[in-house]
Structure formats: structure tokens, C-alpha cells
Write a protein that holds these residues in place. Structure first.
Motif, PDB file in Angstrom:
ATOM      1  N   MET A   1       0.843  -1.161   0.000  1.00 30.00           N
ATOM      2  CA  MET A   1       0.000   0.000   0.000  1.00 30.00           C
ATOM      3  C   MET A   1       0.893   1.230   0.000  1.00 30.00           C
ATOM      4  SD  MET A   1      -2.871   1.170   2.723  1.00 30.00           S
ATOM      5  CE  MET A   1      -4.235   0.370   1.951  1.00 30.00           C
ATOM      6  N   LEU A   2       0.469   2.247  -0.672  1.00 33.64           N
ATOM      7  CA  LEU A   2       1.212   3.500  -0.785  1.00 33.64           C
ATOM      8  C   LEU A   2       0.383   4.626  -0.199  1.00 33.64           C
ATOM      9  CD1 LEU A   2       3.596   5.137  -2.072  1.00 33.64           C
ATOM     10  CD2 LEU A   2       2.105   5.414  -4.042  1.00 33.64           C
ATOM     11  N   ALA A   3       1.057   5.545   0.494  1.00 31.76           N
ATOM     12  CA  ALA A   3       0.360   6.699   1.065  1.00 31.76           C
ATOM     13  C   ALA A   3       1.185   7.954   0.831  1.00 31.76           C
ATOM     14  CB  ALA A   3       0.152   6.498   2.553  1.00 31.76           C
ATOM     15  N   LEU A   4       0.520   9.084   0.813  1.00 33.37           N
ATOM     16  CA  LEU A   4       1.177  10.381   0.691  1.00 33.37           C
ATOM     17  C   LEU A   4       1.198  11.057   2.054  1.00 33.37           C
ATOM     18  CD1 LEU A   4      -0.639  11.624  -2.528  1.00 33.37           C
ATOM     19  CD2 LEU A   4       1.585  10.497  -2.379  1.00 33.37           C
ATOM     20  N   SER A   5       2.134  11.963   2.261  1.00 32.89           N
ATOM     21  CA  SER A   5       2.167  12.690   3.538  1.00 32.89           C
ATOM     22  C   SER A   5       0.962  13.618   3.654  1.00 32.89           C
ATOM     23  CB  SER A   5       3.461  13.475   3.687  1.00 32.89           C
ATOM     24  OG  SER A   5       3.624  14.419   2.647  1.00 32.89           O
ATOM     25  N   ASP A   6       0.339  13.953   2.529  1.00 33.61           N
ATOM     26  CA  ASP A   6      -0.952  14.652   2.472  1.00 33.61           C
ATOM     27  C   ASP A   6      -1.007  15.932   3.290  1.00 33.61           C
ATOM     28  OD1 ASP A   6      -3.511  14.893   1.420  1.00 33.61           O
ATOM     29  OD2 ASP A   6      -4.423  13.924   3.160  1.00 33.61           O
ATOM     30  N   GLY A   7       0.075  16.684   3.298  1.00 39.34           N
ATOM     31  CA  GLY A   7       0.050  17.961   3.987  1.00 39.34           C
ATOM     32  C   GLY A   7       0.337  17.884   5.473  1.00 39.34           C
ATOM     33  N   ARG A  16       2.548   8.584  11.757  1.00 36.83           N
ATOM     34  CA  ARG A  16       1.548   7.759  11.067  1.00 36.83           C
ATOM     35  C   ARG A  16       2.208   6.597  10.328  1.00 36.83           C
ATOM     36  NH1 ARG A  16      -3.575  10.056  10.328  1.00 36.83           N
ATOM     37  NH2 ARG A  16      -3.767  12.017  11.427  1.00 36.83           N
ATOM     38  N   LEU A  17       3.362   6.849   9.717  1.00 39.16           N
ATOM     39  CA  LEU A  17       4.080   5.782   9.028  1.00 39.16           C
ATOM     40  C   LEU A  17       4.540   4.720  10.017  1.00 39.16           C
ATOM     41  CD1 LEU A  17       5.302   4.612   6.450  1.00 39.16           C
ATOM     42  CD2 LEU A  17       7.287   6.119   6.798  1.00 39.16           C
ATOM     43  N   THR A  18       5.028   5.126  11.174  1.00 44.02           N
ATOM     44  CA  THR A  18       5.482   4.184  12.198  1.00 44.02           C
ATOM     45  C   THR A  18       4.360   3.242  12.615  1.00 44.02           C
ATOM     46  OG1 THR A  18       7.123   5.757  13.013  1.00 44.02           O
ATOM     47  CG2 THR A  18       6.482   4.006  14.515  1.00 44.02           C
ATOM     48  N   ARG A  19       3.136   3.747  12.686  1.00 43.71           N
ATOM     49  CA  ARG A  19       1.994   2.932  13.124  1.00 43.71           C
ATOM     50  C   ARG A  19       1.468   2.001  12.035  1.00 43.71           C
ATOM     51  NH1 ARG A  19       0.274   8.057  15.217  1.00 43.71           N
ATOM     52  NH2 ARG A  19      -1.256   8.187  13.552  1.00 43.71           N
ATOM     53  N   ASN A  20       1.928   2.159  10.807  1.00 47.62           N
ATOM     54  CA  ASN A  20       1.402   1.376   9.690  1.00 47.62           C
ATOM     55  C   ASN A  20       2.505   0.561   9.023  1.00 47.62           C
ATOM     56  OD1 ASN A  20      -1.543   2.267   9.239  1.00 47.62           O
ATOM     57  ND2 ASN A  20      -0.443   4.172   9.652  1.00 47.62           N
ATOM     58  N   HIS A  21       2.821  -0.575   9.622  1.00 44.30           N
ATOM     59  CA  HIS A  21       3.893  -1.439   9.117  1.00 44.30           C
ATOM     60  C   HIS A  21       3.567  -1.914   7.699  1.00 44.30           C
ATOM     61  CE1 HIS A  21       5.652  -1.468  13.071  1.00 44.30           C
ATOM     62  NE2 HIS A  21       4.456  -1.737  13.567  1.00 44.30           N
ATOM     63  N   GLY A  22       4.609  -1.952   6.862  1.00 42.92           N
ATOM     64  CA  GLY A  22       4.445  -2.422   5.501  1.00 42.92           C
ATOM     65  C   GLY A  22       3.972  -1.349   4.533  1.00 42.92           C
ATOM     66  N   LEU A  23       3.766  -0.149   5.028  1.00 37.27           N
ATOM     67  CA  LEU A  23       3.291   0.937   4.189  1.00 37.27           C
ATOM     68  C   LEU A  23       4.474   1.623   3.514  1.00 37.27           C
ATOM     69  CD1 LEU A  23       0.636   2.508   3.561  1.00 37.27           C
ATOM     70  CD2 LEU A  23       1.320   4.085   5.351  1.00 37.27           C
ATOM     71  N   ILE A  24       4.317   1.972   2.262  1.00 33.33           N
ATOM     72  CA  ILE A  24       5.305   2.762   1.533  1.00 33.33           C
ATOM     73  C   ILE A  24       4.730   4.156   1.423  1.00 33.33           C
ATOM     74  CG2 ILE A  24       6.483   3.078  -0.661  1.00 33.33           C
ATOM     75  CD1 ILE A  24       6.153   0.027  -1.069  1.00 33.33           C
ATOM     76  N   ALA A  25       5.532   5.152   1.768  1.00 29.21           N
ATOM     77  CA  ALA A  25       5.017   6.515   1.807  1.00 29.21           C
ATOM     78  C   ALA A  25       5.795   7.447   0.894  1.00 29.21           C
ATOM     79  CB  ALA A  25       5.054   7.041   3.237  1.00 29.21           C
ATOM     80  N   SER A  26       5.096   8.420   0.360  1.00 30.17           N
ATOM     81  CA  SER A  26       5.709   9.492  -0.418  1.00 30.17           C
ATOM     82  C   SER A  26       5.654  10.756   0.430  1.00 30.17           C
ATOM     83  CB  SER A  26       4.926   9.697  -1.723  1.00 30.17           C
ATOM     84  OG  SER A  26       5.385  10.869  -2.359  1.00 30.17           O
ATOM     85  N   PHE A  27       6.801  11.291   0.755  1.00 25.75           N
ATOM     86  CA  PHE A  27       6.875  12.407   1.684  1.00 25.75           C
ATOM     87  C   PHE A  27       7.398  13.676   1.026  1.00 25.75           C
ATOM     88  CE2 PHE A  27       5.619   9.624   4.702  1.00 25.75           C
ATOM     89  CZ  PHE A  27       6.067   9.777   6.004  1.00 25.75           C
ATOM     90  N   SER A  28       7.058  13.937  -0.202  1.00 25.38           N
ATOM     91  CA  SER A  28       7.642  15.090  -0.891  1.00 25.38           C
ATOM     92  C   SER A  28       7.436  16.392  -0.125  1.00 25.38           C
ATOM     93  CB  SER A  28       7.104  15.199  -2.306  1.00 25.38           C
ATOM     94  OG  SER A  28       5.695  15.298  -2.291  1.00 25.38           O
ATOM     95  N   SER A  58      11.161   5.873  10.683  1.00 19.87           N
ATOM     96  CA  SER A  58       9.730   5.579  10.736  1.00 19.87           C
ATOM     97  C   SER A  58       9.378   4.406   9.839  1.00 19.87           C
ATOM     98  CB  SER A  58       8.924   6.809  10.290  1.00 19.87           C
ATOM     99  OG  SER A  58       9.155   7.874  11.174  1.00 19.87           O
ATOM    100  N   SER A  59      10.086   4.269   8.728  1.00 19.36           N
ATOM    101  CA  SER A  59       9.815   3.184   7.777  1.00 19.36           C
ATOM    102  C   SER A  59      10.261   1.836   8.295  1.00 19.36           C
ATOM    103  CB  SER A  59      10.536   3.450   6.448  1.00 19.36           C
ATOM    104  OG  SER A  59      10.046   4.606   5.848  1.00 19.36           O
ATOM    105  N   THR A  60      11.250   1.837   9.167  1.00 22.68           N
ATOM    106  CA  THR A  60      11.824   0.573   9.638  1.00 22.68           C
ATOM    107  C   THR A  60      11.460   0.247  11.075  1.00 22.68           C
ATOM    108  OG1 THR A  60      13.895   1.692  10.233  1.00 22.68           O
ATOM    109  CG2 THR A  60      13.745   0.721   8.020  1.00 22.68           C
ATOM    110  N   ALA A  61      10.630   1.069  11.692  1.00 21.40           N
ATOM    111  CA  ALA A  61      10.245   0.845  13.101  1.00 21.40           C
ATOM    112  C   ALA A  61       9.321  -0.336  13.235  1.00 21.40           C
ATOM    113  CB  ALA A  61       9.575   2.093  13.651  1.00 21.40           C
TER     114      ALA A  61
END
Length: 61
Positions: A1-7, A16-28, A58-61
Motif C-alpha cells: 500500500m502507498l500513502a502520501l504525507s498529504d500535507g 503515522r508511518l510508524t503505526r502502519n507497518h508495511g506501508l510505503i510513503a511518499s513524503f515530498s 519511521s519506515s523501519t520501526a
């Protein structure tokens, strides 16, 4: 699953990324939030390095 930092601030997006294991995030937006035109090259690089390190933790927590 992919998520954006969304502001969200980088702190909130990291949390939020730390709480969602396995999530790939775009943090531009969150990644660049602390970058300023007036920064020296060293300040700019340090701010970017700090952001990248926080997102990685956060990605590896």
C-alpha cells in the motif's frame, strides 16, 4: 500500500508511518518542509539529511 504525507507535518507523517507497518510513503511535501532558500549549503544538506533519517527510522520501526 502507498500513502502520501498529504500535507501533514513531517513529525505527524513519520508518526503515522510508524503505526502502519508495511506501508510505503511518499513524503515530498513533508520531506522538504524544513528547507529554505536562505540556508547555506551545509544547513540545507543537514536539514535534508535529518528529514531523510527520520523518514527512514519511521519506515523501519
Amino acid at each position: 500500500m502507498l500513502a502520501l504525507s498529504d500535507g501533514y507535518s513531517q513529525h505527524d507523517a513519520d508518526a503515522r508511518l510508524t503505526r502502519n507497518h508495511g506501508l510505503i510513503a511518499s513524503f515530498s511535501r513533508a520531506l522538504t518542509a524544513n528547507l529554505r532558500h536562505q540556508q547555506t549549503d551545509d544547513e540545507f544538506n543537514q536539514a535534508l539529511d535529518t528529514s531523510i533519517a527520520a523518514i527512514y527510522r519511521s519506515s523501519t520501526a
